[in-house]
Design an enzyme around this catalytic site. Structure first.
Site, PDB file in Angstrom:
ATOM      1  N   GLU A 120      -7.775  14.323  19.708  1.00  0.00           N
ATOM      2  CA  GLU A 120      -7.378  15.205  18.596  1.00  0.00           C
ATOM      3  C   GLU A 120      -8.579  16.060  18.148  1.00  0.00           C
ATOM      4  O   GLU A 120      -8.464  17.283  18.001  1.00  0.00           O
ATOM      5  CB  GLU A 120      -6.870  14.319  17.449  1.00  0.00           C
ATOM      6  N   SER A 151       0.417   7.431  14.262  1.00  0.00           N
ATOM      7  CA  SER A 151      -0.030   8.825  14.256  1.00  0.00           C
ATOM      8  C   SER A 151       1.094   9.770  13.882  1.00  0.00           C
ATOM      9  O   SER A 151       2.255   9.526  14.193  1.00  0.00           O
ATOM     10  CB  SER A 151      -0.549   9.230  15.641  1.00  0.00           C
ATOM     11  N   GLY A 157       0.225   4.376  -0.691  1.00  0.00           N
ATOM     12  CA  GLY A 157      -0.444   5.683  -0.643  1.00  0.00           C
ATOM     13  C   GLY A 157       0.464   6.646   0.116  1.00  0.00           C
ATOM     14  O   GLY A 157       1.641   6.350   0.366  1.00  0.00           O
ATOM     15  N   HIS A 185      -6.809   8.517  20.872  1.00  0.00           N
ATOM     16  CA  HIS A 185      -5.920   9.608  20.442  1.00  0.00           C
ATOM     17  C   HIS A 185      -6.666  10.523  19.476  1.00  0.00           C
ATOM     18  O   HIS A 185      -6.644  11.751  19.593  1.00  0.00           O
ATOM     19  CB  HIS A 185      -4.671   9.012  19.767  1.00  0.00           C
ATOM     20  N   ASN A 186      -7.349   9.927  18.521  1.00  0.00           N
ATOM     21  CA  ASN A 186      -8.046  10.748  17.528  1.00  0.00           C
ATOM     22  C   ASN A 186      -9.240  11.474  18.136  1.00  0.00           C
ATOM     23  O   ASN A 186      -9.552  12.597  17.734  1.00  0.00           O
ATOM     24  CB  ASN A 186      -8.488   9.880  16.345  1.00  0.00           C
ATOM     25  N   ASN A 222      -5.791   2.995   9.951  1.00  0.00           N
ATOM     26  CA  ASN A 222      -6.669   3.462  11.027  1.00  0.00           C
ATOM     27  C   ASN A 222      -7.873   2.543  11.138  1.00  0.00           C
ATOM     28  O   ASN A 222      -9.006   2.918  10.848  1.00  0.00           O
ATOM     29  CB  ASN A 222      -7.154   4.884  10.716  1.00  0.00           C
ATOM     30  N   LYS A 253     -12.864  11.164   8.845  1.00  0.00           N
ATOM     31  CA  LYS A 253     -12.814   9.805   8.299  1.00  0.00           C
ATOM     32  C   LYS A 253     -13.484   8.798   9.221  1.00  0.00           C
ATOM     33  O   LYS A 253     -13.685   7.656   8.837  1.00  0.00           O
ATOM     34  CB  LYS A 253     -11.367   9.400   8.052  1.00  0.00           C
ATOM     35  N   LYS A 296      -5.254   4.278  19.550  1.00  0.00           N
ATOM     36  CA  LYS A 296      -5.181   5.248  18.440  1.00  0.00           C
ATOM     37  C   LYS A 296      -6.535   5.952  18.248  1.00  0.00           C
ATOM     38  O   LYS A 296      -6.582   7.155  17.951  1.00  0.00           O
ATOM     39  CB  LYS A 296      -4.766   4.536  17.144  1.00  0.00           C
ATOM     40  N   GLY A 328       0.831  -1.217   0.000  1.00  0.00           N
ATOM     41  CA  GLY A 328       0.000   0.000   0.000  1.00  0.00           C
ATOM     42  C   GLY A 328       0.854   1.250   0.000  1.00  0.00           C
ATOM     43  O   GLY A 328       1.215   1.757   1.068  1.00  0.00           O
TER      44      GLY A 328
END
Ligand code: 6PG
Length: 466
Positions: free
Chosen positions: A188, A127, A12, A184-185, A104, A259, A181, A10
């Protein structure tokens, strides 16, 4: 060419950056991407690092290029693409080859994948955006410890470094890494929303121009608010649009994308009965922001909040203080949620280590996290807002938070996250609340029973049937 230490599928933005980071740390890496041109353009553009990179055109070639037992990082979009990639890879792998989902992912998906995995599997949260992936992200690992240990030398080498400690930590079994995570977001989202609300007061309430707003964030970034998000907010506010010459914030549409990771945090918080109102408010605010047409209709119906009328009612110092109090509150909620999940899932999540892991590399890195790590080391079961250093922050700054929220609310400036912060703070310092009324109502209409202040048990009833 010698076989590669690790593979990555991947290429990206995040996958490419992570692969370059791995190569830059002198590990040999084999890469594969659905589109072959991407593999070759990536290799061609890797410069000196190309010697550490083996481009491959088929999954068979990719698998054959790896040292055994193999370790393969997946950096493909969360959801079905991850399952598709696992299904395509597994038949080509040996029983002890390790697949690592570094996207994610929703941690429930990670748990399910681990349950039905026919070989070793890790779910890791990464992250720091593209720059972090390239120069040092924060990495949150979940799965079997022995599987983590197999790749820890690589993950620790590529992770951000905080004063000699790598920000790559095994959080626990199963979906623990992706869960951490997600929180965390969530933090965020809340942190970003509080900053945006304070920006709104400066812009609409105090009538400040963008350059002054940028300077203000930059100044705050020298004090207790020092953090990546405050720093970049200053840079965003100060930036000019090359097309129009206007401040960039005057041309960016006020409709926030997402997202989904922050939303997962709020949904999970509800399952855990863990109160995270600042995170929930931030998600609601993003949802509302995307209803631009409706908001425009509302403005023509009810009128906009008045402009520039808060001069004298709110000072920049109070805004800074409000943000300090808000920040403590939103991190306290996030860590309390992690503690709740730790009990619920039996993960023994290492709270102090999580705070340490977030000190560098990740989006929510901030000066306060070091003190949070110390406070959580002293007592991981205590809400952070009760730890002496953070209680002091709240004592010193909740008055300003209250002032900002009151004055803004009075003048029609929406501040959902900061207002939720005041409500959370007040609820958490109210020994006698109002849930006695809720319990009375429940018992009245459904005989649900209640606890009494003067007796044990929770199945007492009121006099309504007498
Ligand atoms: C990070 C970020 C990252 C996230 C983006 C976009 O830690 O590097 O959290 O993982 O995907 O920031 O998130 P939203 O689209 O949900 O805002």
């Amino acid at each position: 060419m010698a076989k590669a230490d690790i593979g990555l599928v991947g290429l990206g933005t995040m996958g490419s950056a992570l692969a370059l980071n791995i190569a830059d740390n002198s590990f040999d890496i084999a890469v594969f991407n659905r589109t072959t041109e991407k593999v070759h353009s990536f290799h061609d553009e890797a410069g000196d690092l190309a010697d550490h990179i083996t481009p491959t055109e088929t999954l068979e070639e990719f698998v054959a290029a790896l040292k055994t037992p193999r370790a393969i990082i997946l950096m493909v979009p969360a959801g079905k693409p991850v399952d598709g990639q696992i299904d395509a890879l597994r038949p080509l792998l040996d029983d002890d080859d390790l697949i690592i989902d570094a996207g994610n992912a929703n941690f429930h998906d990670t748990i399910a994948r681990m349950e039905c995995a026919t070989g070793p599997f890790l779910g890791i949260g990464v992250s720091g955006g593209e720059e972090g992936a390239l120069f040092g992200p924060a990495i949150m690992g979940g799965g079997k410890r022995e599987h983590w240990d197999r790749v820890a030398p690589i993950l620790e080498a590529i992770a951000a470094d905080y004063k000699g400690t790598p920000c790559a930590t095994w959080m626990g079994e199963e979906g623990a890494g992706h869960f951490v995570k997600a929180v965390h977001n969530g933090i965020e989202y809340a942190d970003m929303q509080m900053i945006a609300e304070v920006y709104g007061i400066m812009r609409d309430g105090l009538g400040m121009d963008m350059a002054s707003i940028g300077d203000t964030f930059a100044r705050w970034n020298e004090g207790p608010l020092q953090s990546y998000l405050v720093e970049i907010s200053g840079e965003v506010a100060s930036a000019t649009d090359s097309k129009t010459g206007k401040p960039i914030l005057d041309v960016i549409l006020d409709a926030a994308g997402q997202k989904g990771t922050g939303r997962w945090t709020a949904i999970e918080a509800q399952h855990l009965a863990a109160p995270v109102p600042a995170i929930e408010a931030a998600i609601v605010a993003r949802n509302l922001s995307s209803r631009k047409d409706e908001r425009a209709m509302g403005e023509s119906l009810f009128g906009a909040g008045p402009q520039s009328i808060l001069q004298g009612a709110v000072t920049l110092d109070q805004l800074e203080q409000a943000l300090i109090a808000g920040k403590v509150i939103c991190y306290a909620q996030g860590f309390a949620m992690i503690a709740a999940a730790s009990d619920n899932y039996g993960w023994a999540l290492p709270l102090p280590k999580i705070a340490e892991n977030w000190r560098a590399g990740c989006i929510i890195r901030s000066a306060m996290l070091d003190d949070m790590a110390s406070a959580l080391t002293e007592d991981g079961t205590r809400n952070l807002m009760f730890a002496p250093a953070f209680a002091q922050y709240l004592k010193d700054n909740h008055g300003a938070l209250r002032q900002v929220v009151s004055v803004g609310t009075l003048h029609g400036i929406a501040m959902p996250a900061l207002a939720s912060g005041v409500a959370y703070f007040d609820a958490m310092r109210t020994g006698r609340g109002t849930a006695d009324m809720i319990q009375g109502q429940r018992d009245f209409f459904g005989r649900h029973g209640f606890g009494r202040v003067d007796a044990s048990g929770d199945d007492h009833h009121g006099p309504w049937d007498d």
